[in-house]
Design a protein around this motif. Sequence first.
Motif, PDB file in Angstrom:
ATOM      1  N   SER A   6       0.837  -1.180   0.000  1.00 57.38           N
ATOM      2  CA  SER A   6       0.000   0.000   0.000  1.00 57.38           C
ATOM      3  C   SER A   6       0.885   1.247   0.000  1.00 57.38           C
ATOM      4  N   ARG A   8       0.073   3.918   1.538  1.00 53.16           N
ATOM      5  CA  ARG A   8      -0.150   4.605   2.803  1.00 53.16           C
ATOM      6  C   ARG A   8       0.861   4.125   3.828  1.00 53.16           C
ATOM      7  N   VAL A  10       2.504   2.895   7.338  1.00 58.35           N
ATOM      8  CA  VAL A  10       2.044   2.001   8.405  1.00 58.35           C
ATOM      9  C   VAL A  10       2.032   2.775   9.719  1.00 58.35           C
ATOM     10  N   CYS A  11       1.063   2.487  10.548  1.00 59.45           N
ATOM     11  CA  CYS A  11       0.935   3.142  11.857  1.00 59.45           C
ATOM     12  C   CYS A  11       2.179   2.847  12.694  1.00 59.45           C
ATOM     13  N   GLY A  16       1.304  -1.851  11.971  1.00 57.64           N
ATOM     14  CA  GLY A  16       0.467  -2.519  10.990  1.00 57.64           C
ATOM     15  C   GLY A  16      -0.342  -3.683  11.531  1.00 57.64           C
ATOM     16  N   CYS A  43      -4.647   4.546  15.192  1.00 60.88           N
ATOM     17  CA  CYS A  43      -5.128   4.429  13.809  1.00 60.88           C
ATOM     18  C   CYS A  43      -6.570   3.941  13.744  1.00 60.88           C
ATOM     19  N   HIS A  48      -3.007   1.918   9.291  1.00 59.79           N
ATOM     20  CA  HIS A  48      -2.335   2.943   8.496  1.00 59.79           C
ATOM     21  C   HIS A  48      -2.568   4.319   9.113  1.00 59.79           C
ATOM     22  N   THR A  49      -1.681   5.233   8.797  1.00 60.24           N
ATOM     23  CA  THR A  49      -1.827   6.601   9.265  1.00 60.24           C
ATOM     24  C   THR A  49      -1.981   7.537   8.084  1.00 60.24           C
TER      25      THR A  49
END
Length: 60
Positions: A6, A8, A10-11, A16, A43, A48-49
Amino acid sequence: MPQHASNRPVCRDCDGFPIVAITTGTRLPDGTRATLRVACPACHGTGHTTPAGLLARTGR
C-alpha cells in the motif's frame, strides 16, 4: 509472486497490526480462554496513518 504494498504509511504505534486478541485468564465452560479484541487507538484499527501532507493546516 510479490505482494503489492500500500502507498499509505504504516501506523507507528501498532506497526500494521491494528487489532490484537488479549486473553483474560478466565476459562469458558468448554475449556477455552476468554479473549478481548482491542483496536489500536492511534489508527482506529486500520493499521495505516494519514500522511502529514494530507492533514488540514490552519493559521498562517
